[in-house]
Design an enzyme around this catalytic site. Sequence first.
Site, PDB file in Angstrom:
ATOM      1  N   CYS A   1       0.830  -1.219   0.000  1.00 42.79           N
ATOM      2  CA  CYS A   1       0.000   0.000   0.000  1.00 42.79           C
ATOM      3  C   CYS A   1       0.862   1.267   0.000  1.00 42.79           C
ATOM      4  CB  CYS A   1      -0.956  -0.029   1.184  1.00 42.79           C
ATOM      5  SG  CYS A   1      -0.162  -0.390   2.768  1.00 42.79           S
TER       6      CYS A   1
HETATM    7  N1  NDP Z   1      -5.048  -3.761   4.755  1.00 43.47           N
HETATM    8  C1  NDP Z   1      -4.346  -3.124   3.834  1.00 43.47           C
HETATM    9  O1  NDP Z   1      -4.455  -1.898   3.674  1.00 43.47           O
HETATM   10  C2  NDP Z   1      -3.442  -3.874   2.933  1.00 43.47           C
HETATM   11  C3  NDP Z   1      -3.156  -5.199   3.116  1.00 43.47           C
HETATM   12  N2  NDP Z   1      -2.281  -5.839   2.282  1.00 43.47           N
HETATM   13  C4  NDP Z   1      -1.946  -7.243   2.488  1.00 43.47           C
HETATM   14  O2  NDP Z   1      -3.061  -8.052   2.125  1.00 43.47           O
HETATM   15  C5  NDP Z   1      -3.125  -9.185   2.975  1.00 43.47           C
HETATM   16  C6  NDP Z   1      -4.493  -9.194   3.642  1.00 43.47           C
HETATM   17  O3  NDP Z   1      -4.615  -8.016   4.406  1.00 43.47           O
HETATM   18  P1  NDP Z   1      -5.959  -7.611   5.170  1.00 43.47           P
HETATM   19  O4  NDP Z   1      -7.123  -7.833   4.296  1.00 43.47           O
HETATM   20  O5  NDP Z   1      -5.715  -6.288   5.751  1.00 43.47           O
HETATM   21  O6  NDP Z   1      -5.944  -8.721   6.338  1.00 43.47           O
HETATM   22  P2  NDP Z   1      -7.079  -9.130   7.376  1.00 43.47           P
HETATM   23  O7  NDP Z   1      -6.390  -9.428   8.637  1.00 43.47           O
HETATM   24  O8  NDP Z   1      -8.167  -8.108   7.372  1.00 43.47           O
HETATM   25  O9  NDP Z   1      -7.658 -10.481   6.754  1.00 43.47           O
HETATM   26  C7  NDP Z   1      -6.915 -11.676   6.692  1.00 43.47           C
HETATM   27  C8  NDP Z   1      -7.787 -12.769   6.123  1.00 43.47           C
HETATM   28  O10 NDP Z   1      -7.047 -13.995   6.057  1.00 43.47           O
HETATM   29  C9  NDP Z   1      -7.792 -15.050   6.719  1.00 43.47           C
HETATM   30  N3  NDP Z   1      -6.844 -16.023   7.204  1.00 43.47           N
HETATM   31  C10 NDP Z   1      -6.069 -15.966   8.312  1.00 43.47           C
HETATM   32  N4  NDP Z   1      -5.270 -17.066   8.386  1.00 43.47           N
HETATM   33  C11 NDP Z   1      -5.555 -17.825   7.292  1.00 43.47           C
HETATM   34  C12 NDP Z   1      -5.102 -19.097   6.826  1.00 43.47           C
HETATM   35  N5  NDP Z   1      -4.167 -19.782   7.478  1.00 43.47           N
HETATM   36  N6  NDP Z   1      -5.647 -19.581   5.682  1.00 43.47           N
HETATM   37  C13 NDP Z   1      -6.601 -18.903   5.020  1.00 43.47           C
HETATM   38  N7  NDP Z   1      -7.083 -17.703   5.421  1.00 43.47           N
HETATM   39  C14 NDP Z   1      -6.560 -17.174   6.542  1.00 43.47           C
HETATM   40  C15 NDP Z   1      -8.584 -14.289   7.779  1.00 43.47           C
HETATM   41  O11 NDP Z   1      -9.719 -14.992   8.242  1.00 43.47           O
HETATM   42  P3  NDP Z   1      -9.657 -15.985   9.499  1.00 43.47           P
HETATM   43  O12 NDP Z   1      -8.588 -15.493  10.423  1.00 43.47           O
HETATM   44  O13 NDP Z   1     -11.028 -15.907  10.090  1.00 43.47           O
HETATM   45  O14 NDP Z   1      -9.335 -17.314   8.920  1.00 43.47           O
HETATM   46  C16 NDP Z   1      -9.020 -13.076   6.950  1.00 43.47           C
HETATM   47  O15 NDP Z   1     -10.074 -13.457   6.076  1.00 43.47           O
HETATM   48  C17 NDP Z   1      -1.953  -9.078   3.957  1.00 43.47           C
HETATM   49  O16 NDP Z   1      -0.869  -9.811   3.485  1.00 43.47           O
HETATM   50  C18 NDP Z   1      -1.635  -7.592   3.933  1.00 43.47           C
HETATM   51  O17 NDP Z   1      -0.271  -7.362   4.231  1.00 43.47           O
HETATM   52  C19 NDP Z   1      -1.741  -5.201   1.210  1.00 43.47           C
HETATM   53  C20 NDP Z   1      -1.982  -3.894   0.967  1.00 43.47           C
HETATM   54  C21 NDP Z   1      -2.852  -3.111   1.818  1.00 43.47           C
HETATM   55  C1  X2W Z   2      -1.547   0.975   9.247  1.00 40.90           C
HETATM   56  C2  X2W Z   2      -0.731  -0.284   9.095  1.00 40.90           C
HETATM   57  O1  X2W Z   2      -0.479  -0.994  10.045  1.00 40.90           O
HETATM   58  N1  X2W Z   2      -0.308  -0.581   7.860  1.00 40.90           N
HETATM   59  C3  X2W Z   2       0.469  -1.750   7.562  1.00 40.90           C
HETATM   60  C4  X2W Z   2       0.755  -1.760   6.085  1.00 40.90           C
HETATM   61  C5  X2W Z   2      -0.325  -2.384   5.270  1.00 40.90           C
HETATM   62  C6  X2W Z   2      -0.026  -3.794   4.876  1.00 40.90           C
HETATM   63  O2  X2W Z   2      -0.805  -4.669   5.163  1.00 40.90           O
HETATM   64  O3  X2W Z   2       1.145  -4.014   4.288  1.00 40.90           O
HETATM   65  P1  X2W Z   2       1.412  -4.489   2.800  1.00 40.90           P
HETATM   66  O4  X2W Z   2       0.964  -3.381   1.915  1.00 40.90           O
HETATM   67  O5  X2W Z   2       2.879  -4.728   2.745  1.00 40.90           O
HETATM   68  O6  X2W Z   2       0.719  -5.759   2.501  1.00 40.90           O
HETATM   69  C7  X2W Z   2       1.810  -1.772   8.260  1.00 40.90           C
HETATM   70  O7  X2W Z   2       2.417  -0.753   8.471  1.00 40.90           O
HETATM   71  O8  X2W Z   2       2.299  -2.881   8.478  1.00 40.90           O
END
Ligand code: NDP
Ligand code: X2W
Length: 335
Positions: free
Chosen positions: A155
């Site tokens: 992000c």
């Molecule tokens: N949030 C953001 O702004 C951004 C996030 N990302 C990346 O995207 C990914 C997802 O982020 P985000 O949506 O915020 O994460 P969340 O924590 O909101 O969601 C994680 C999801 O993964 C599931 N999960 C956890 N463990 C497992 C497993 N072993 N097998 C299958 N599913 C699993 C969880 O459900 P449950 O635990 O109920 O199984 C949940 O549905 C991360 O790698 C993050 O770094 C990238 C860019 C931006």
């Molecule tokens: C506010 C906050 O905690 N932000 C996360 C970055 C978002 C994320 O999930 O990281 P990726 O884009 O690398 O997947 C952090 O700093 O770790």
Amino acid sequence: MLKTLIIGASGYTGAELAKILTKHPNFELCGLYVSANSLDKDKPISEIYPQLKHLVDLSLQALPDDLHSLAKTADCVFLATAHEVSHQLAPIFLANQCKVFDLSGAYRVDQAEFYTKYYGFAHQYPDLLAKAVYGLAEWNEAQIKQSDLIAVAGCYPTVSQLCLKPLIINDLLDEEQLPVINAVSGVSGAGRKASLTSSFCEVSLNPYGVFNHRHQPEIATHLGREIIFTPHLGNFKRGILATITAKLKADVTVEQVQSAFVQAYQDKPLVRLYEQGFPSIKAVEFTPYCDIAFAVQDQHIIIVGAEDNLLKGAAAQAVQCANIRYGFDPVLGLI
Ligand SMILES: NC(=O)C1=CN([C@@H]2O[C@H](COP(=O)(O)OP(=O)(O)OC[C@H]3O[C@@H](n4cnc5c(N)ncnc54)[C@H](OP(=O)(O)O)[C@@H]3O)[C@@H](O)[C@H]2O)C=CC1
Ligand SMILES: CC(=O)N[C@@H](CCC(=O)OP(=O)(O)O)C(=O)O
């Protein structure tokens, strides 16, 4: 229609993917998955996200033991899972000819030691790391078209690189002074799971990860240039605003800077350049855009970029990459 799975569908980025892909004309959403022991298994996704009611009513399923059989049912999978989980899942889907769009950081940097240092696990798949293509959609189209494993850019790295790349590839920056990126993210950046640091009464506005956030080396590696990066957590739900200060080479004009940005983004509809004013979170939240503006004074330049971390910083960019991979219009289903 491409048979499509989302793993991690109950998370913030997974739910955004479900919303986008349900409406997309070329992807058929065939399964929403969570972990085997998830508290949310068997619930309709719209029970967790009521705004999805009547839009996406598929139920969340527990990931089965036999992942190879699941992988064989799909053309592509979106991994909206933690880095360690994506690290283990990607090879299984790839082995079954299922294309992988990974939103995590597990395949973004082709240096195994980077994972030990910044992610706390030893990377076990150096061959896949070498094959993975970095999903910074506006800049890596040609490579994305060729790859079955797209590591969607992070992000903060997305907005930071979209702001700096035009200046770097046109050799407009003074190499003696590192660009300084100060960025503020909404709390959804930390994901949906509960934690003290992201709880309502704890969040205000503070820097974190000073000099050691994993996005510093991700940005530096893909820019080919060192930078200073300081993330901040802000008390709003979604969006990232990055304010970047850099020094131009002597004699670089505002017109050269303007032309570098226009050249880079004139045919890239998801990057909006401002002619006046500066981007804000309000302008980009709930949208797939990254907005950019800059100001120059003497040799100093300030570039401001804003995006929705869950969309251009994650789910929308993942779908943009998938569109590119399959030869569709990059913005199909996004605007
Ligand atoms: N949030 C953001 O702004 C951004 C996030 N990302 C990346 O995207 C990914 C997802 O982020 P985000 O949506 O915020 O994460 P969340 O924590 O909101 O969601 C994680 C999801 O993964 C599931 N999960 C956890 N463990 C497992 C497993 N072993 N097998 C299958 N599913 C699993 C969880 O459900 P449950 O635990 O109920 O199984 C949940 O549905 C991360 O790698 C993050 O770094 C990238 C860019 C931006
Ligand atoms: C506010 C906050 O905690 N932000 C996360 C970055 C978002 C994320 O999930 O990281 P990726 O884009 O690398 O997947 C952090 O700093 O770790």
